[in-house]
Design an enzyme around this catalytic site. Sequence first.
Site, PDB file in Angstrom:
ATOM      1  N   ARG A 184       8.027   4.186  -4.784  1.00 13.36           N
ATOM      2  CA  ARG A 184       8.093   3.171  -3.719  1.00 13.36           C
ATOM      3  C   ARG A 184       7.038   2.082  -3.929  1.00 13.36           C
ATOM      4  NH1 ARG A 184       7.743   5.194   2.243  1.00 13.36           N
ATOM      5  NH2 ARG A 184       5.573   5.380   1.669  1.00 13.36           N
ATOM      6  N   TYR A 241       0.823  -1.199   0.000  1.00  9.71           N
ATOM      7  CA  TYR A 241       0.000   0.000   0.000  1.00  9.71           C
ATOM      8  C   TYR A 241       0.861   1.254   0.000  1.00  9.71           C
ATOM      9  CZ  TYR A 241       0.809   0.975   4.996  1.00  9.71           C
ATOM     10  OH  TYR A 241       1.375   1.281   6.204  1.00  9.71           O
ATOM     11  N   LEU A 269      11.340   1.180   6.866  1.00  7.09           N
ATOM     12  CA  LEU A 269      10.779   1.678   5.611  1.00  7.09           C
ATOM     13  C   LEU A 269      11.497   2.986   5.254  1.00  7.09           C
ATOM     14  CD1 LEU A 269       8.418   1.117   3.575  1.00  7.09           C
ATOM     15  CD2 LEU A 269       7.171   2.892   4.813  1.00  7.09           C
ATOM     16  N   GLU A 309      12.103   2.498  14.046  1.00  8.24           N
ATOM     17  CA  GLU A 309      11.279   3.594  13.507  1.00  8.24           C
ATOM     18  C   GLU A 309       9.975   3.632  14.281  1.00  8.24           C
ATOM     19  OE1 GLU A 309      10.094   2.634   9.410  1.00  8.24           O
ATOM     20  OE2 GLU A 309      10.144   0.522   9.951  1.00  8.24           O
ATOM     21  N   LYS A 330       6.526  -1.930   1.840  1.00 10.13           N
ATOM     22  CA  LYS A 330       5.357  -1.349   2.521  1.00 10.13           C
ATOM     23  C   LYS A 330       4.172  -2.301   2.340  1.00 10.13           C
ATOM     24  CE  LYS A 330       3.097   3.183   3.129  1.00 10.13           C
ATOM     25  NZ  LYS A 330       3.262   3.369   4.569  1.00 10.13           N
ATOM     26  N   ARG A 388      -7.529 -20.365  -2.041  1.00 12.38           N
ATOM     27  CA  ARG A 388      -6.535 -20.159  -0.990  1.00 12.38           C
ATOM     28  C   ARG A 388      -5.398 -21.181  -1.063  1.00 12.38           C
ATOM     29  NH1 ARG A 388      -4.422 -20.629   3.863  1.00 12.38           N
ATOM     30  NH2 ARG A 388      -4.380 -18.826   5.254  1.00 12.38           N
TER      31      ARG A 388
HETATM   32  N1  PLP Z   1       7.897   3.816   8.626  1.00 14.91           N
HETATM   33  C1  PLP Z   1       6.727   3.157   8.693  1.00 14.91           C
HETATM   34  C2  PLP Z   1       6.676   1.836   9.393  1.00 14.91           C
HETATM   35  C3  PLP Z   1       5.579   3.692   8.106  1.00 14.91           C
HETATM   36  O1  PLP Z   1       4.413   3.024   8.155  1.00 14.91           O
HETATM   37  C4  PLP Z   1       5.657   4.956   7.467  1.00 14.91           C
HETATM   38  C5  PLP Z   1       4.486   5.559   6.842  1.00 14.91           C
HETATM   39  O2  PLP Z   1       3.399   5.069   6.894  1.00 14.91           O
HETATM   40  C6  PLP Z   1       6.899   5.610   7.436  1.00 14.91           C
HETATM   41  C7  PLP Z   1       8.001   5.016   8.014  1.00 14.91           C
HETATM   42  C8  PLP Z   1       7.045   6.961   6.769  1.00 14.91           C
HETATM   43  O3  PLP Z   1       6.968   6.841   5.375  1.00 14.91           O
HETATM   44  P1  PLP Z   1       6.447   8.051   4.463  1.00 14.91           P
HETATM   45  O4  PLP Z   1       7.264   9.242   4.852  1.00 14.91           O
HETATM   46  O5  PLP Z   1       6.728   7.610   3.084  1.00 14.91           O
HETATM   47  O6  PLP Z   1       4.991   8.215   4.766  1.00 14.91           O
END
Ligand code: PLP
Length: 293
Positions: free
Chosen positions: A52, A33, A206, A181, A148, A100
Amino acid sequence: MPRYAYVNGAYLPHKNAAVHIEDRGFQLADGVYEVIACIHGHLADERGHMDRLERSLAELDMPMPMDRQTMAIIMRELLRRNRTQNANVYIQVTRGAAKRDFPYPSKDLQQSVVMTTWSFNYDNQPKMEKGVKAVTVPDIRWKRRDIKTTALIAQVMAKQKAVEQDAYEAWMVDDDGFVTEGASSNAWIVTKDGTLVTRKATTDILRGVTRTALDAIRQELQIKMEERSFTPQEAYEAEEAFNSSAVALVTPIVEIDGHKIGNGKPGKVTLRLYEEYRAYVDGLRGEQIGWKA
Ligand code: PLP
């Protein structure tokens, strides 16, 4: 006024919009997503999010379900139908619906594409004036956090822990005791000498699109940055702390695990980065391309 969602080629009333029960996104979290902020009619950093999305899909051996131009048109049409200029735009792409089974089904399977918009006021947010609290939680996620994916249960649990402690965000801590993070954001601190510190973008986190923009901005502002791991203890003793994400933009953190950060108010470097980032997404720096809604 009815709300609309985009589901596999159709704009449907939001309350009836659904995917098939055999969708692999629903059954196996076999999907990815993106979230893009639409601020005053502008899709912030659209190209970065599309890059991304394509990368996340490729890592899971999936193509883009449609070309970028079509996706751009659908996002704008959905915003128009929902009569909003300030919203979070969510895009979910799954491998599609199939009997499935674990391995990937046939390459010809039609991917599912869902888009929704949720109105959101990015201006005059009290959290920018007061800052927010964060708590730390163990990072119990898998090892490909650079993708993501819609497999967000660890983040769901982390955010729940934050809410239970009256905090806005959970900072996740790896087995070696270092912050990875936020549950839905990148985590940053500012040291006493004004250096920005955020974790290196490996498979451990991420690579935030906002993080990338902030890196470019801080270079222009000649603010030093270290991409390295830091502990919660270093964060407690930092001058400033903040989160970055498409939705949080740059959100000051004034307390972590009950420890006041700096003087307990949003920090100078954080606020400067927020202002410059807003100028960037509001188009005042003239750097974004092809993004007017
Ligand atoms: N890290 C995680 C786990 C996230 O879910 C997100 C955004 O949803 C980010 C970092 C930040 O990413 P972005 O700046 O692209 O929204």
